[in-house]
Design an enzyme around this catalytic site. Structure first.
Site, PDB file in Angstrom:
ATOM      1  N   ASP A  55      26.213  47.697  41.139  1.00  0.00           N
ATOM      2  CA  ASP A  55      26.866  48.760  40.369  1.00  0.00           C
ATOM      3  C   ASP A  55      25.977  49.317  39.259  1.00  0.00           C
ATOM      4  O   ASP A  55      26.077  50.497  38.907  1.00  0.00           O
ATOM      5  CB  ASP A  55      28.172  48.241  39.755  1.00  0.00           C
ATOM      6  N   SER A  96      33.666  35.809  46.511  1.00  0.00           N
ATOM      7  CA  SER A  96      34.166  35.513  45.170  1.00  0.00           C
ATOM      8  C   SER A  96      33.073  35.626  44.109  1.00  0.00           C
ATOM      9  O   SER A  96      32.601  36.718  43.816  1.00  0.00           O
ATOM     10  CB  SER A  96      34.814  34.118  45.180  1.00  0.00           C
ATOM     11  N   LYS A 131      36.496  38.763  48.785  1.00  0.00           N
ATOM     12  CA  LYS A 131      37.515  37.996  48.040  1.00  0.00           C
ATOM     13  C   LYS A 131      37.459  38.410  46.572  1.00  0.00           C
ATOM     14  O   LYS A 131      36.546  38.050  45.849  1.00  0.00           O
ATOM     15  CB  LYS A 131      37.274  36.485  48.155  1.00  0.00           C
TER      16      LYS A 131
END
Length: 535
Positions: free
Chosen positions: A304, A293, A318
């Site tokens: 990224d 999460s 998640k």
């Protein structure tokens, strides 16, 4: 003119038809919902009225709620009133009480540590103290919940405790004024060497950003030039805190995470908005299958943007966002309202269709990843996962957690060592050991650095521990002991260190034998390139 009138009339009829159809559909949908609600009410009423035995209506309703939620996703949950207080306390970041961590050993309350800044620490209550009486009354076979009920209470109220301190063999009486006690999410913030900072984060609570910012500022003053952020076994928490922590490392304006939902008001974008001095700090993040999460938001944003390195094992996966709704009996519904996506558009949520909850959670543990360098993410086996590209042109994969840039597995412990841990024998043995040797250790090792450098778990101490474990019905296995010997010795030393220097002593000892951490330390030349480059 006539054709125009016909056209307008026809358009009006069409609009009316569409509007009427929508309203009819809404009415049908509403009627169906009401019908299903009446059906459930009828079943519950009939059961209560005619079932052969007395029924617990609350229990039946809660079972029905859980059954309903099991049809949605694994993370939409019902929280009963008794659990809600504890859950909210963990994420709120404080509770009211006397401020100790404790364990019950042989039916005795043992102080593991006094929480820094709490009333017990202020009075000099320390690790190893035994609480013998509470408000003048001895106790027998007390449970953890009973201890909490007796020691917690509103700020400003008092509780009397009688303590036995083995190091001086004396009983001591204390009157403790309860206060607001912080629950820290930063477990440790230490300098590993002259320039490497290390922060372990256990969850994302309301106070987490303030804690980690203060920890980084403190390490910065000590000379930190690079950072390892440990998010292993951090199952998440508040998304807002994950966004703010990501902002520490990312340039202003960069996307951190965004959400999608069938309800437009739940679709949001979160970007880095504030300038921080740590935006060029080389950073490596440790993750494993317990990182979920909010942990995946931070590690996903760093990966990224090619901002730092991710090391360890693939994260849990998640990518669902929950909102908590408090119900009229102080229970709560935590309902999934949206999905979140990393900056390049990856959905981190694993597929949960056609799986029960047990299989879903087991799947996160049974990983098939291969160890090794994974900078270009060529080690992923599942070719069906969607592929995304970072600003530097690196391929990254969606559809199931964050796969590290360097995959390093944590070796499983043997059954012998697992038994030692399960029976809490490391703590119990060191508790008795320090009752006898605590004074000499304190006199010999004046500070943490001296202890870490000079104290060794010798063969005599190790053999004594093995004899103790045998008395506690743990069968000795020589092959398994030899395999885990370094871990067992480090765990014993860390247990002693924790008694005097809390987690700041505990973590560095165990990190010395941690393969994921050791690999991370070796990768800073690569992490420094990521920090300096402009995507």
């Amino acid at each position: 003119m006539k054709n125009r009138v016909v056209y307008i009339f026809g358009l009006t009829i069409l609009i009316f038809g569409i509007f009427t159809g929508i309203q009819i559909q809404k009415a049908i949908s509403t009627d169906n919902f009401q019908e299903q609600l009446r059906k459930f009410n009828d079943v519950l009423s009939l059961t209560r009225k005619y079932y052969v035995d007395d029924v617990d209506t609350q229990k039946l309703v809660e079972a029905a709620i859980n059954g309903l939620l099991s049809e949605l996703d694994p993370h939409s949950v019902y929280i009963p009133p008794k659990q809600l207080e504890q859950v909210e306390e963990e994420f709120r970041g404080n509770f009211e009480g006397i401020g100790i961590e404790f364990q019950i050993i042989n039916d005795t309350i043992v102080v593991v540590s006094a929480i820094p800044g709490g009333p017990s620490e202020a009075l000099g209550i320390t690790a190893g103290d035994r609480i013998i009486k509470i408000n003048g009354e001895p106790y027998k076979k007390i449970t953890n919940e009973e201890v909490r009920k007796k020691l917690r209470g509103p700020k400003g109220t008092k509780v009397d405790v009688t303590i036995y301190r083995p190091s001086i063999k004396e009983f001591m009486d204390f009157t403790i004024v309860r206060d607001k006690i912080p629950l820290y999410s930063v477990d440790a913030a230490v300098m590993i060497d002259d320039k490497t900072g290390y922060i372990s984060l256990s969850r994302f609570a309301q106070t987490t950003f303030d804690e980690i910012k203060a920890a980084m500022d403190s390490l910065d003053k000590m000379g930190m030039e690079r950072l390892i952020l440990d998010l292993r076994n951090n199952s998440g928490g508040y998304m807002s805190e994950a966004v703010k922590i990501s902002d520490l490392f990312l340039d202003q304006g960069k996307m951190i995470v965004y959400t999608k939902s069938r309800i437009p008001e739940f679709e949001e974008e979160y970007r880095a908005v504030r300038p921080f001095k740590y935006e060029k700090l080389p950073v490596i993040i440790l993750v494993n299958n317990g990182s979920a999460s909010a942990s995946e938001i931070v590690s996903g944003a760093i990966q990224d943007w090619d901002r730092g390195l991710i090391v360890g094992e693939r994260t849990f996966g998640k990518g669902l966002v929950q909102r908590q709704f408090t119900l009229n009996d102080n229970s709560a519904l935590r309902l999934t309202i949206s999905r979140y996506y990393t900056p390049v558009g990856r959905l981190i949520q694993r597929d949960y269709s056609k799986k029960d909850k047990i299989d879903y959670y087991r799947e996160s543990v049974d990983q098939d990843t291969i160890e090794g360098e994974n900078i270009e993410h060529t080690l992923e086996k599942d070719t069906t996962k969607p592929v995304y590209v970072t600003p530097k042109g690196r391929k990254v994969f969606g559809g199931g957690g964050i796969t590290p840039d360097y995959i390093v597995k944590s070796p499983p412990l043997t059954k012998f060592t697992s038994s030692l841990l399960r029976k809490n024998l490391f703590y119990q043995y060191i508790l008795n050991y320090l009752d006898k040797n605590g004074k000499s250790i304190q006199n010999k090792y004046k500070n943490w650095k001296m202890f870490n450098k000079d104290f060794q778990v010798d063969e005599a101490l190790l053999n004594d521990f093995l004899s103790y474990s045998k008395k506690q019905n743990v069968e000795f296995n020589k092959e398994e002991f030899e395999k885990d010997k370094d871990y067992i010795k480090a765990r014993l030393k860390a247990q002693i260190a924790r008694n005097y220097w809390r987690n700041d002593g505990w973590f560095p000892v165990l990190l010395e034998i941690d393969p994921q951490f050791k690999k991370a330390i070796s990768l800073f030349p690569e992490a420094e390139k990521f920090a300096k480059s402009k995507p």
